[in-house]
Design a protein around this motif. Structure first.
Motif, mmCIF file in Angstrom:
data_model
loop_
_atom_site.group_PDB
_atom_site.id
_atom_site.type_symbol
_atom_site.label_atom_id
_atom_site.label_comp_id
_atom_site.label_asym_id
_atom_site.label_seq_id
_atom_site.Cartn_x
_atom_site.Cartn_y
_atom_site.Cartn_z
ATOM 1 N N GLU A 308 0.841 -1.198 0.000
ATOM 2 C CA GLU A 308 0.000 0.000 0.000
ATOM 3 C C GLU A 308 0.875 1.247 0.000
ATOM 4 O OE1 GLU A 308 -3.836 -1.035 2.592
ATOM 5 O OE2 GLU A 308 -2.030 -2.090 3.204
ATOM 6 N N ILE A 329 0.144 -4.253 -4.257
ATOM 7 C CA ILE A 329 -0.315 -5.307 -3.355
ATOM 8 C C ILE A 329 -0.759 -6.549 -4.123
ATOM 9 C CG2 ILE A 329 -2.663 -4.353 -3.185
ATOM 10 C CD1 ILE A 329 -2.614 -5.234 -0.196
ATOM 11 N N ASN A 330 -1.396 -6.375 -5.277
ATOM 12 C CA ASN A 330 -1.875 -7.555 -5.989
ATOM 13 C C ASN A 330 -0.739 -8.333 -6.639
ATOM 14 O OD1 ASN A 330 -4.578 -7.596 -5.317
ATOM 15 N ND2 ASN A 330 -5.072 -6.041 -6.848
ATOM 16 N N ARG A 333 0.454 -10.340 -3.915
ATOM 17 C CA ARG A 333 -0.462 -11.453 -3.636
ATOM 18 C C ARG A 333 -0.262 -12.572 -4.648
ATOM 19 N NH1 ARG A 333 -5.229 -7.383 -2.511
ATOM 20 N NH2 ARG A 333 -5.283 -7.422 -0.243
ATOM 21 N N PHE A 339 -2.178 -10.639 3.357
ATOM 22 C CA PHE A 339 -2.046 -9.570 4.348
ATOM 23 C C PHE A 339 -3.325 -9.430 5.152
ATOM 24 C CE2 PHE A 339 0.260 -8.685 0.447
ATOM 25 C CZ PHE A 339 1.557 -8.606 0.920
ATOM 26 N N VAL A 340 -3.168 -9.208 6.460
ATOM 27 C CA VAL A 340 -4.315 -8.916 7.323
ATOM 28 C C VAL A 340 -4.013 -7.619 8.074
ATOM 29 C CG1 VAL A 340 -5.762 -9.684 9.222
ATOM 30 C CG2 VAL A 340 -4.845 -11.362 7.616
ATOM 31 N N LEU A 360 -14.246 -11.008 -2.390
ATOM 32 C CA LEU A 360 -13.758 -10.475 -3.658
ATOM 33 C C LEU A 360 -12.692 -9.407 -3.435
ATOM 34 C CD1 LEU A 360 -14.613 -10.649 -6.676
ATOM 35 C CD2 LEU A 360 -16.155 -8.757 -6.230
ATOM 36 N N LEU A 361 -12.923 -8.597 -2.410
ATOM 37 C CA LEU A 361 -12.064 -7.449 -2.111
ATOM 38 C C LEU A 361 -10.591 -7.855 -2.062
ATOM 39 C CD1 LEU A 361 -13.028 -4.908 0.642
ATOM 40 C CD2 LEU A 361 -10.680 -5.594 0.373
ATOM 41 N N ALA A 362 -10.293 -8.914 -1.322
ATOM 42 C CA ALA A 362 -8.881 -9.264 -1.137
ATOM 43 C C ALA A 362 -8.437 -10.381 -2.077
ATOM 44 C CB ALA A 362 -8.634 -9.688 0.309
ATOM 45 N N HIS A 364 -9.651 -11.003 -5.450
ATOM 46 C CA HIS A 364 -9.987 -10.959 -6.881
ATOM 47 C C HIS A 364 -8.778 -11.179 -7.771
ATOM 48 C CE1 HIS A 364 -8.380 -6.863 -7.573
ATOM 49 N NE2 HIS A 364 -8.738 -6.648 -6.328
ATOM 50 N N ARG A 417 -10.245 -15.697 5.161
ATOM 51 C CA ARG A 417 -10.189 -15.335 3.740
ATOM 52 C C ARG A 417 -8.753 -15.424 3.230
ATOM 53 N NH1 ARG A 417 -11.729 -9.184 2.994
ATOM 54 N NH2 ARG A 417 -9.624 -8.862 3.769
ATOM 55 N N GLU A 418 -7.788 -14.983 4.041
ATOM 56 C CA GLU A 418 -6.398 -15.004 3.595
ATOM 57 C C GLU A 418 -5.797 -16.398 3.729
ATOM 58 O OE1 GLU A 418 -5.500 -12.385 2.151
ATOM 59 O OE2 GLU A 418 -7.047 -11.026 2.902
#
Lengths: 521, 363
Positions: A308, A329-330, A333, A339-340, A360-362, A364, A417-418
């Motif tokens: 970020e 960030i993507n 990923r 990341f949390v 979806l947010l984290a 996609h 989610r992560e």
């Protein structure tokens, strides 16, 4: 109640609160006497927050009454509650970011108290209770810990008879917490009543002489916590024995997966912390803990790791050997990092959006949730459902908005989610902030299990107990500088606490892995 | 005495749907009082404003022809406003779109042979011109941090003066007796009529298509998700890896392109030539339409019809009842204020706290 003492200062009888079909409080009785610290215990979703909000006039009960010295009172608003002498220290701070500390405090004070008199009173309280605050600083520039100090001072300035504290120590260092306990004990001795909500059962046992335990909206027990053990209290809360965290079997020693090398970042804002020559290295299977008091660069370090905030040069950050300092960030990923962030609402998750949209947010970029830019809503719902099932997330309705979940359940969703992405690198900031004992144990176990499967994990936490429970080694972040890591087995809370306070020469620094690597390369 | 707004824990869809209807009814009521104060029977005015425009085929077509550009521009603007970016210059993007498409038509004037490409080329030129014109405030915002509100608004006047200069200078019809207007477009450069002998043209279909497409994009694409997320949780959007700069450019491109397309549709549809005035303020009225429709495509469709209806009704009232046109404008403003106010009531409990100051504890 067996102790038929004097009329309770405040009491609630037969409180029922329904939200549609969901009953958050179901016939709750609670008596709070002057001069006691009363603990309210319960898991996430047990109904503690609802009961607190009723006592503070934020919610009106569907049934039941609140009494003050035996007289029925109507708490129609927080003003009405404050007029009766009820003060509250929130877990999620209700502060205006753009205003200064003094202005935020002035907001809830009578107009007659002007700027200078108010600043003097803030300073006096700060001295008396060790709650130091610079009245002129804008709130947006403060750390979570400093913001909580405002909440506490703001509450104390109103000279309340009953103080409700929601997880007050969750952002404090052990030393700060000790200071707070002294404050609370003095307030108790002054004849005030305190309602203390905490997941830290040791604290409850140390401070409180009576406890009311909630489970699924009902009172399931009352006890003197000092007669109980932390384990027996936890068992009452969850109704079963709490599973202790099973230590990771495979020791660290895999190949290096995450590496920061002499990362310098200027402060992004006037009161933010610059990062100074931060180097660290985390190997597969290893959990590195970053301890430190809020506001010493944790947020900045997390942003630099997640992408970020971009690093000044590509090789300042490596993920599995790839120099990604200048990539977003993507991209990180896609290389297997996850990341949390610390803040659930508005950072890790969008409160007004559904859980599937928050999946979806984290994800996609890393899960097949969109094809040619078109969303695959079914796949997102399926992913959310798997997270909910695997991590036992409690929620109302099939796909509710994230903001309707309790803090602990939303945190389980965010972490789940992560972790379901099976990341090779996980960076997690304050993993169990404001989360109950059972959920915290579950989250820590999930992190440990992920490391055992070969992931490199970096945990930023202010909770030393947590770091000593799960981390292989601990570094301390102080004023934007990171101390060399020390294996958890070869240090103790006192030594780490000194480092957190900035005493860098308190213990001889061992040759760190990152330094050794820096020399080798 | 003090007003408290307490957010409702749960929003009722029933209340959400009902509040704009109530707001409209209240606006009509207040409008009726104003009309009777001007010495006209409110019932008569109601018929003229809201019923007469819908009672004949030609006037219904007029309403649709006015609603189409409003809906098209407002749909584009909804992307901007959802993302928290304030493009106030749709009027300028509309004018530039009409001008650029018109230049294509004028260049092709009197052309012999294959001419089917002209109309599509006009639409593309108009859209791209509006898009490019919107890039000026967007790039200034992204590169230099200049407020897009000021730049986009000021560029409206630049566009209007540019059009004025062009139709008085280089684009003036040489055989036009010095009137400030271009040649009339050839029939191949005009939008086809949907029905023989009627005024409804294909631009209405384009607007309807754009609305449907926008609804799909917002609800069902990753880009639409990005727009919604940035508007509600900007920090989460950054965590999702969405770039604010890229999004700024994208939503300005969409709103500028939509406005430019609306401009050339109007020029190639009803007007049929370039002249100093090609818009009765569509680009500004569309801002009202976008918010009246709560930035959602279905809402915008309804809002565009309501505003078009009151505008046509207002023209009729001016002629038949001698009511001033300003009354129509005031009514539209009143309607927007009431709908937005009603929206607050749908979202929050409003509580009147008597003597709120005294209820506070004295220290």
């Amino acid at each position: 109640m067996s102790a038929s003492g004097p009329t309770p200062l405040f009491a609630a009888y037969g409180i029922v609160k329904r939200f549609g079909a969901f009953t958050a409080n179901d016939g709750v009785d609670l008596e709070i006497r002057a001069g006691e610290i009363h603990a309210l215990l319960g898991e996430n979703g047990a109904g503690k927050s609802t009961l607190m909000k009723i006592l503070y006039g934020l919610l009106e009960p569907s049934e039941g009454v609140v009494t003050h010295r035996g007289d029925i009172v109507r708490l129609g608003s927080p003003e009405a509650a404050r007029a009766l002498g009820i003060g509250m220290v929130f877990q999620h701070f209700s502060l205006c970011e753009n205003l200064t500390v003094a202005e935020n405090i002035a907001l809830v004070m009578p107009k007659s108290l002007n700027g200078r008199a108010l600043r003097e009173r803030i300073a006096r309280l700060g001295r008396e209770y060790g709650l130091h605050l610079d009245p002129e600083r804008p709130v947006w520039s403060l750390s979570a810990g400093e913001r909580q100090r405002i909440e506490i001072v703001r509450c104390l300035l109103q000279d309340p008879k009953l103080i409700i504290l929601d997880e007050p120590t969750s952002v404090l260092t052990p030393g700060e917490a000790e200071g707070l306990f002294a404050v609370l004990e003095r307030l108790r001795d002054e004849g005030r009543a305190l309602l203390y909500i905490s997941h830290r059962l040791d604290e409850v046992r140390r401070l409180c002489t009576r406890a009311t335990i909630l489970r699924a909206g009902r009172v399931v027990g009352a006890c003197n916590p000092q007669d109980e053990t932390a384990r027996s209290l936890a068992a009452m809360m969850v109704g079963t024995q709490v599973r202790a965290v099973t230590p990771k079997t495979a020791p660290a020693g895999g190949r290096e997966r995450l590496r920061l090398e002499k990362l310098d970042l200027p402060a992004p804002g006037l009161h933010a912390t610059p990062l100074r020559a931060i180097s660290l290295s985390v190997a597969g299977g290893e959990i590195l803990g970053i301890a430190g008091i809020a506001g010493n660069g944790q947020a900045e370090l997390f942003a630099a790791l997640s992408g970020e905030t971009l690093a000044p040069r590509p090789d300042a950050l490596r993920i599995d050997g790839a120099a990604v300092g200048r990539r977003g960030i993507n991209a990180r990923r896609r290389l297997g990092a996850a990341f949390v962030p610390e803040e659930r609402n508005g950072h890790a998750a969008a409160p007004s959006m559904r859980l599937s949209e928050n999946a979806l947010l984290a994800r996609h970029a890393t899960a097949p949730l969109a094809r040619f830019g078109l969303l695959r809503l079914g796949a997102a719902q399926e992913l959310a459902r798997r997270v909910i099932e695997t991590f036992e997330v409690r929620k109302a309705g099939p796909d509710p908005a994230a903001g309707t979940l309790s803090g602990g359940n939303l945190q389980k969703f965010v972490v789940g989610r992560e972790i379901l992405a099976e990341p090779g690198i996980l960076v997690i900031n304050q993993p169990t902030w404001g989360v109950d004992a059972a959920a915290a144990a579950q989250l820590r176990q999930a992190v440990i299990d992920l490391a055992a499967r070969g992931a490199a994990i970096l945990v930023i936490s202010q909770d030393l107990d947590e770091l000593f429970e799960i981390a292989d080694s601990i570094s301390v972040l102080h004023d934007g500088t990171l101390s060399p890591p020390v294996p958890t087995g070869r240090t103790n809370r006192a030594a780490i606490g000194l480092l957190m306070g900035g005493a860098s020469d308190a213990i001889p620094a061992p040759q760190s892995r990152s330094e050794a690597l820096a020399h080798a390369s | 005495m003090r007003l408290d707004l307490i957010p409702r824990a749960r929003r009722s869809p029933w209340l959400d749907a009902l509040t704009p209807v109530l707001a409209f009814a209240l606006a009509v009521l207040i409008g009726g009082i104003a009309v009777s104060a001007l010495g006209v029977a409110p019932s008569q005015a109601f018929l003229t404003y809201f019923v007469a425009p819908l009672s004949e085929v030609w006037s219904i077509q007029e309403v649709a022809l006015k609603a189409a550009p409003l809906a098209l521009i407002a749909t584009g603007l909804a992307f901007c406003y959802r993302a928290g970016l304030w493009n106030i210059g749709a009027e300028g993007q509309y004018v530039v779109g009409g001008l650029a498409g018109g230049i294509v038509a004028i260049a092709a004037h009197g052309m012999e042979g294959f001419s089917l490409w002209v109309l599509p080329a006009m639409l593309v030129a108009g859209t791209l011109a509006g898009l490019a014109y919107a890039m000026i405030p967007a790039l200034l915002k992204v590169r230099l941090g200049v407020s897009e509100i000021l730049t986009s608004l000021m560029l409206v006047y630049v566009a209007q003066l540019l059009l004025d200069y062009m139709v008085r200078g280089p684009l003036r019809d040489p055989k036009g007796y010095n009137f400030p207007q271009s040649v009339g477009f050839d029939s191949f450069a005009r939008l086809p009529y949907l029905m023989e002998g009627e005024s409804l043209h294909a631009g209405v279909l384009v607007a309807a298509l754009a609305l449907a497409l926008a609804a799909l994009v917002l609800a069902r694409t990753l880009f639409g998700f990005e727009v919604r997320l940035v508007g509600t949780s900007p920090r989460a959007a950054r965590f999702a890896g969405f770039s604010q700069a890229r999004l700024t450019l994208a939503v300005f491109a969409i709103s500028g392109g939509a406005a430019g397309l609306a401009g050339i549709l109007e020029v190639a549809g009803r007007i049929g030539q370039l002249q100093p005035e090609i818009s009765p303020g569509y680009g500004f009225t569309a801002i009202i339409v976008a918010f009246l429709g709560r930035l959602s495509p279905p809402g915008i469709l309804i809002a565009a019809f309501v505003i078009a209806l009151t505008t046509i009704g207002g023209e009729n009232a001016q002629i038949d009842l001698k009511l001033p046109l300003d009354l129509t404008r005031a009514f539209q403003g009143l309607l927007l204020g009431l709908v937005l106010g009603a929206d607050v009531i749908a979202r929050c409990h409003v509580r009147l706290v008597p003597g709120g100051q005294a209820a506070r504890p004295e220290v």
